[in-house]
Structures are given as C-alpha cells and as structure tokens.
Design a protein around this motif. Sequence first.
Motif, PDB file in Angstrom:
ATOM      1  N   ILE A 110      24.249  71.407  61.253  1.00 44.31           N
ATOM      2  CA  ILE A 110      25.259  70.350  61.237  1.00 44.31           C
ATOM      3  C   ILE A 110      25.552  69.904  62.663  1.00 44.31           C
ATOM      4  O   ILE A 110      25.674  70.722  63.573  1.00 44.31           O
ATOM      5  N   SER A 111      25.668  68.604  62.836  1.00 38.88           N
ATOM      6  CA  SER A 111      25.903  68.048  64.165  1.00 38.88           C
ATOM      7  C   SER A 111      27.368  68.147  64.576  1.00 38.88           C
ATOM      8  O   SER A 111      28.272  67.789  63.819  1.00 38.88           O
ATOM      9  N   ILE A 112      27.577  68.633  65.787  1.00 43.44           N
ATOM     10  CA  ILE A 112      28.894  68.560  66.424  1.00 43.44           C
ATOM     11  C   ILE A 112      28.857  67.353  67.349  1.00 43.44           C
ATOM     12  O   ILE A 112      28.041  67.285  68.265  1.00 43.44           O
ATOM     13  N   VAL A 140      34.117  77.376  61.421  1.00 40.13           N
ATOM     14  CA  VAL A 140      33.196  76.281  61.731  1.00 40.13           C
ATOM     15  C   VAL A 140      33.911  75.253  62.600  1.00 40.13           C
ATOM     16  O   VAL A 140      35.122  75.073  62.508  1.00 40.13           O
ATOM     17  N   GLU A 141      33.152  74.581  63.433  1.00 41.26           N
ATOM     18  CA  GLU A 141      33.732  73.587  64.331  1.00 41.26           C
ATOM     19  C   GLU A 141      33.714  72.184  63.743  1.00 41.26           C
ATOM     20  O   GLU A 141      34.616  71.389  63.984  1.00 41.26           O
ATOM     21  N   ALA A 142      32.677  71.869  62.948  1.00 44.58           N
ATOM     22  CA  ALA A 142      32.508  70.484  62.490  1.00 44.58           C
ATOM     23  C   ALA A 142      32.300  70.401  60.978  1.00 44.58           C
ATOM     24  O   ALA A 142      31.280  69.893  60.508  1.00 44.58           O
ATOM     25  N   SER A 145      31.550  66.791  59.570  1.00 49.24           N
ATOM     26  CA  SER A 145      30.431  66.003  60.084  1.00 49.24           C
ATOM     27  C   SER A 145      29.533  65.510  58.959  1.00 49.24           C
ATOM     28  O   SER A 145      29.090  66.289  58.102  1.00 49.24           O
ATOM     29  N   ARG A 148      23.984  66.108  58.838  1.00 45.93           N
ATOM     30  CA  ARG A 148      23.601  67.477  58.502  1.00 45.93           C
ATOM     31  C   ARG A 148      22.225  67.508  57.845  1.00 45.93           C
ATOM     32  O   ARG A 148      21.830  66.578  57.161  1.00 45.93           O
ATOM     33  N   THR A 173      29.894  72.325  52.718  1.00 48.89           N
ATOM     34  CA  THR A 173      29.981  73.429  53.669  1.00 48.89           C
ATOM     35  C   THR A 173      30.362  74.720  52.952  1.00 48.89           C
ATOM     36  O   THR A 173      29.737  75.771  53.160  1.00 48.89           O
ATOM     37  N   TYR A 183      23.585  79.157  58.602  1.00 53.51           N
ATOM     38  CA  TYR A 183      24.269  77.923  58.985  1.00 53.51           C
ATOM     39  C   TYR A 183      24.376  77.851  60.500  1.00 53.51           C
ATOM     40  O   TYR A 183      24.738  78.819  61.152  1.00 53.51           O
ATOM     41  N   GLU A 185      25.607  75.176  63.783  1.00 54.75           N
ATOM     42  CA  GLU A 185      26.174  73.920  64.281  1.00 54.75           C
ATOM     43  C   GLU A 185      25.524  73.601  65.623  1.00 54.75           C
ATOM     44  O   GLU A 185      25.387  74.473  66.482  1.00 54.75           O
ATOM     45  N   ARG A 187      25.346  70.902  68.922  1.00 50.91           N
ATOM     46  CA  ARG A 187      25.980  69.800  69.653  1.00 50.91           C
ATOM     47  C   ARG A 187      24.936  68.725  69.948  1.00 50.91           C
ATOM     48  O   ARG A 187      23.876  69.008  70.506  1.00 50.91           O
TER      49      ARG A 187
END
Length: 221
Positions: A110-112, A140-142, A145, A148, A173, A183, A185, A187
């Motif tokens: 998944i893109s941050i 999770v941070e994003a 988003s 993905r 998610t 999983y 993430e 950037r």
Amino acid sequence: MIEVSYVIPAFNEEERIEKTLKALVTLTGHNEIIVVDDGSTDDTAEIAKRYATKVISYRVNKGKGYALKEGWKEAKGEYIACLDADLEESAIEVTSLLEPLKNGEAEVAISIISPGKKAGMGMVKKRVQSLVYQKTGVKVEAPLSGQRVFHRKWLSVLLKRTYQGFGIETQMTIDLLQAGASYLEVRTNMKHREMGRTMKGFYHRMKQWLDIERQLRGVQS
C-alpha cells in the motif's frame, strides 16, 4: 499470462484520467488496464477507451467499493493494482508497490503518500488507524490509501465481501490482515487531487466516514 491488472474506478475524471492512463501504458510487461466508469456524466469513458484494455460503464454512480469489485472480477493478472484515476503522471510510481510483491517480500503493498499543503486534519485517518488496530493488532500508517497492489490469491477473500463506497479501503485492510496476508506499506511520490479544508473537502471526508461506518456496521450485523 497477464502479469498486472490495473483496476481504476473513475467518476467524472475527464480532466485527469488521460495522463494517468498514459503513464500506465508506458510500463513494460504483459499487463491490462481495466477502467470502471462509475456513472460519469463527462467524457471519462470515451477517454478511457483510447488507452484501457477494458472499460466497464454504469449509467448511475454505484460507489467506489462496487466499482473496484466489478473490476476485480474481470482481472486476469497475477497482481491486481488498484489505483485512483486522478494520479496523472505519478501513476508510474505503482512500480514501487509491485516490486516487493514480485520479490516475495509481501503479498499486499500500500502506498504512503506524503500529505500536501492542502491536506485535511487527519481525523478520519486517525480513527481508521485505531479501528484497524482494534480488529487486527496491526498498526498501519495509510489504511485509507486507494493505491494498493495485492497478489491475486487474495481475490477469493475480497470477492466474498460487499463493500460500501469509500469504506472499501478500511475493510480491505482489515480483511487481508485477518486472512493472514503479508502486508507492506511503501512511501511513494504518488500525487492526487487534494480538496483540503474546503467545503468540498469536508463533505468528501464526511461521506468517506459515513461509508466506513456503514461498512463496519454491516460486518457486525
């Protein structure tokens, strides 16, 4: 065999979708582009037909969750890449998400995306981070988003679910983590339209949150 299926839900994106699709066409490999025109009233579908392998169109808007799922049903690739239609040239950054899957480092990436100057206050994001942690034990941070990629082995998990509009990213998610998918993430330098702290932006985030609430209530019922 098709390597990557790019699935792009689009609603009235005539101003941006052409640049997004042009970027994806330049990528090497045996790939396909599936655009789901979700009830657009502009030229989104006509533009998409110039570049996409397949365009699915609906007369009325059925929501992002429905659109993505219909695109997944048509996808033949080993990897499924879900991308927003407004990424423009930055769509090419999807390679950063595909790389760890191809290398066996993860099954979902998944893109941050770094927030821009017009970003909102992050209330919805923080709430969703908390919900995902409560249900999976993973921070999770994003989680919101839309950019993905996942291995097609997880389609069997995702196609069982009915997704509610903008609630799809949150529930995806949770579903993938609970199913045991590895999983990651990543950037990236992806960029998309920001509505910021405008009335349109607040309306979008309210709609997003309502869809998430409906999605989670549906899971509990």
